[in-house]
Design a protein around this motif. Structure first.
Motif, short mmCIF file in Angstrom:
data_model
loop_
_atom_site.label_atom_id
_atom_site.label_comp_id
_atom_site.label_asym_id
_atom_site.label_seq_id
_atom_site.Cartn_x
_atom_site.Cartn_y
_atom_site.Cartn_z
N LEU A 1 7.92 31.11 18.97
CA LEU A 1 6.87 30.56 18.69
C LEU A 1 6.08 30.12 19.33
O LEU A 1 4.75 29.85 19.77
CB LEU A 1 7.01 29.80 17.44
N VAL A 2 6.91 29.11 21.05
CA VAL A 2 6.80 28.57 22.11
C VAL A 2 6.25 30.24 23.51
O VAL A 2 5.06 29.08 23.87
CB VAL A 2 8.00 28.23 22.83
N LEU B 1 -2.66 26.13 14.92
CA LEU B 1 -2.16 26.17 14.24
C LEU B 1 -1.54 27.04 12.83
O LEU B 1 -1.20 26.84 12.03
CB LEU B 1 -3.70 25.41 13.28
N VAL B 2 -3.00 28.09 13.54
CA VAL B 2 -2.90 29.57 12.58
C VAL B 2 -1.22 29.96 13.29
O VAL B 2 -0.32 30.47 11.85
CB VAL B 2 -3.51 30.46 13.10
N GLN B 3 -0.85 29.82 13.67
CA GLN B 3 0.33 30.16 15.08
C GLN B 3 1.47 29.43 14.17
O GLN B 3 2.59 30.49 13.84
CB GLN B 3 0.29 30.60 16.50
N VAL B 4 1.63 28.60 13.76
CA VAL B 4 2.46 27.35 12.95
C VAL B 4 2.91 27.45 12.21
O VAL B 4 4.31 27.85 11.67
CB VAL B 4 2.42 25.74 13.93
N ALA C 1 6.67 33.09 7.63
CA ALA C 1 7.75 33.61 7.67
C ALA C 1 9.42 33.36 7.00
O ALA C 1 9.92 34.27 7.08
CB ALA C 1 7.46 34.17 9.38
N ARG C 2 9.10 31.49 7.57
CA ARG C 2 10.69 31.30 7.45
C ARG C 2 10.72 31.00 6.00
O ARG C 2 11.81 30.16 5.87
CB ARG C 2 10.99 30.33 8.61
N GLY C 3 9.57 31.27 5.17
CA GLY C 3 10.40 30.68 3.64
C GLY C 3 9.00 28.91 3.81
O GLY C 3 9.18 28.71 2.39
N GLY C 4 8.61 29.00 4.99
CA GLY C 4 8.41 26.46 4.70
C GLY C 4 7.05 26.95 3.89
O GLY C 4 6.58 28.26 4.14
N ARG C 5 6.41 25.91 4.19
CA ARG C 5 5.05 25.22 3.46
C ARG C 5 4.19 25.39 4.46
O ARG C 5 5.14 24.75 6.58
CB ARG C 5 5.50 24.41 2.70
N PRO C 6 3.36 25.28 4.99
CA PRO C 6 2.40 25.43 6.13
C PRO C 6 2.13 23.50 6.02
O PRO C 6 1.88 22.44 5.67
CB PRO C 6 0.82 25.80 6.12
#
Length: 490
Positions: free
Chosen positions: A330-331, A364-367, A373-378
């Motif tokens: 991500l970074v 914001l889009v990339q975060v 991708a890791r199953g988390g919520r936006p």
């Protein structure tokens, strides 16, 4: 640039330049410079600039001069060249053929080929003299027995044996040309490129020797300029004076009074740092760093971009949490996005504001993509809006996040200069860890320029710094000022 290495060595002055002219009354009437003095001065500046560029620019190379096509020189050159080749075409197409232009061109090609030969090319030089003998070619032309294709084939084969590998495709293309005029024209063009290749190869081979003599040579040339134009150090004196006054004023504040007396090395390092933020409209650029202005401006722009990148990452970390930025890749993606959108945005405030708006959206889009991708919520809508707004506000120079990031980058670069060239590369602070590679590269590039400039112009800086900072009679302080001259003891 000197004609040979011996000239560069013999031109070297003593370690302490002649600076008596700096104390001349400012109200003295200007002296009328003769034309010869002006020409000598211009030659000194040209030689100094060329030698400096060869030494500091790793990618330096000579390129064939080609005037812009839309310029008057370009149009005139095109007309003259077209006229020459059209005349050659008419002469060779006439009955019987007229070889006057062709003979002149062949001798010019012979001269160019000879200039590419090394002393060891004894046999090849003899063959050139034999095959392209002017008397023999003239005799063949007079009797109608001149075979241009045979001569051109020999020229192409000779060029193939002498050219650099990068020219092999162009040499191969010559063998497919049937029109003698087009063939000779291409031979002439490629020979010009081969001459540039030879010059660049020679410069590359001599570069280690030039590096050894560069400091003495540049110092000698600048002393010659100073002898012919005593005002050639005025902007440098004003530059150091302004920095010294600012540092002295800052040292009087309660928070910095414990630092002790201001040292010449500190003033000079701060002066170099000030060049990264020089006002483009200010023409009073210090003479001693003028040849590196474009490089220093580029480093300043790079520093500004890294400050903004660091600020964006700080905001993203504060809004999303360190765990989010720790997501694999991500970074790296954020850095690439920010760097790409910031490119060219330093030219105007409106461009920067527009770029930051785009950066906020992309962050914001990339975060959110990384979280998904890791199953988390936006990120919640409110958190996203706050982050976008905070990023868009970074265009302000007094923005607190941008200020913090700028101070950290500035402190790192300052520490790099204070460390000197003898020490290993200084590691950036942990808070700038994501930009470690970029900061190391920036610090190394800046350190190289500063070290070389100090080595060359240190003897010119030392008396100026002494007069600005050091009370008379303080031998130890005076020795420190002289130590700034070489910077080799670091």
């Amino acid at each position: 640039m000197p004609n040979n290495t011996e000239e560069a060595v013999n031109a070297s002055p003593t370690d302490v330049p002649c600076l008596e002219k700096l104390d001349s009354p400012t109200g003295s009437p200007p002296q009328t410079a003769s034309l010869s003095n002006l020409m000598d001065l211009e030659n000194c500046v040209a030689n100094l600039s060329l030698a400096h560029e060869i030494v500091v620019n790793d990618d330096f190379c000579f390129k064939p001069r080609s005037p812009p096509k839309d310029s008057l020189e370009g149009r005139v050159t095109e007309v003259v060249h077209r006229a020459f080749w059209d005349t050659l075409q008419e002469q060779l197409s006439s009955t019987p053929p007229n070889y006057s232009h062709a003979l002149t061109l062949l001798q010019e090609v012979k001269t160019m080929l000879q200039s590419l030969l090394l002393p060891s090319h004894v046999r090849l030089r003899s063959q050139l003299d034999e095959v392209l003998d002017p008397a023999l070619i003239q005799q063949e032309a007079d009797h109608g027995a001149l075979d241009l294709h045979r001569l051109a084939g020999y020229l192409v084969s000779t060029m193939a044996s002498l050219c650099a590998p990068v020219r092999d495709p162009e040499i191969a293309a010559l063998r497919g040309l049937g029109d003698p005029v087009q063939l000779l024209r291409e031979i002439f063009r490629i020979l010009g490129l081969m001459k540039s290749d030879m010059v660049n190869f020679t410069v590359h081979s001599l570069r280690p020797h030039l590096l050894q003599q560069a400091v003495q040579y540049e110092r000698a040339k600048f002393q010659q300029i100073l002898d012919k134009q005593p005002a050639s150090l005025d902007n440098t004196v004003a530059w150091l004076q302004a920095v010294a006054q600012k540092e002295a004023s800052d040292a009087e504040t309660p928070s910095t009074q414990s630092r002790g007396p201001l040292s010449p090395a500190t003033v000079l390092n701060r002066a170099y740092m000030s060049l990264l933020h020089w006002d483009a409209q200010d023409q009073n650029y210090p003479e001693t760093v003028l040849m590196d202005r474009a490089r220093l401006d580029a480093l300043g722009q790079r520093q500004g971009a890294l400050v903004l990148e660091a600020a964006v990452l700080l905001l993203a970390s504060a809004s999303c949490g360190g765990a989010v930025l720790a997501l694999p890749g991500l970074v790296g993606k954020l850095k690439q996005t920010v760097a790409a959108l910031l490119e060219g945005s330093h030219t105007s405030e409106s461009d920067l504001r527009r770029a930051l708006l785009g950066i906020g959206d992309q962050v914001l889009v990339q975060v959110n993509e990384a979280l998904g991708a890791r199953g988390g919520r936006p990120l919640p809508q409110r958190s996203g809006d706050v982050l976008r707004r905070q990023i868009s506000e970074l265009w302000r120079h007094n923005n607190p996040i941008r200020t913090i990031a700028g101070e950290r980058v500035q402190a790192y670069l300052q520490a790099t200069l204070e460390g000197g060239p003898a020490k290993s590369a200084l590691e950036p602070p942990a808070t700038l860890g994501p930009l470690r590679a970029e900061l190391l590269q920036l610090g190394t590039s800046l350190g190289r320029l500063v070290h070389f400039n100090r080595s060359v112009y240190g003897p010119f800086y030392a008396p100026v710094l002494r007069s600005l900072l050091l009370p008379p009679g303080e031998a130890e302080a005076e020795a420190e000022a002289e130590a700034v001259a070489g910077d080799d003891s670091r």
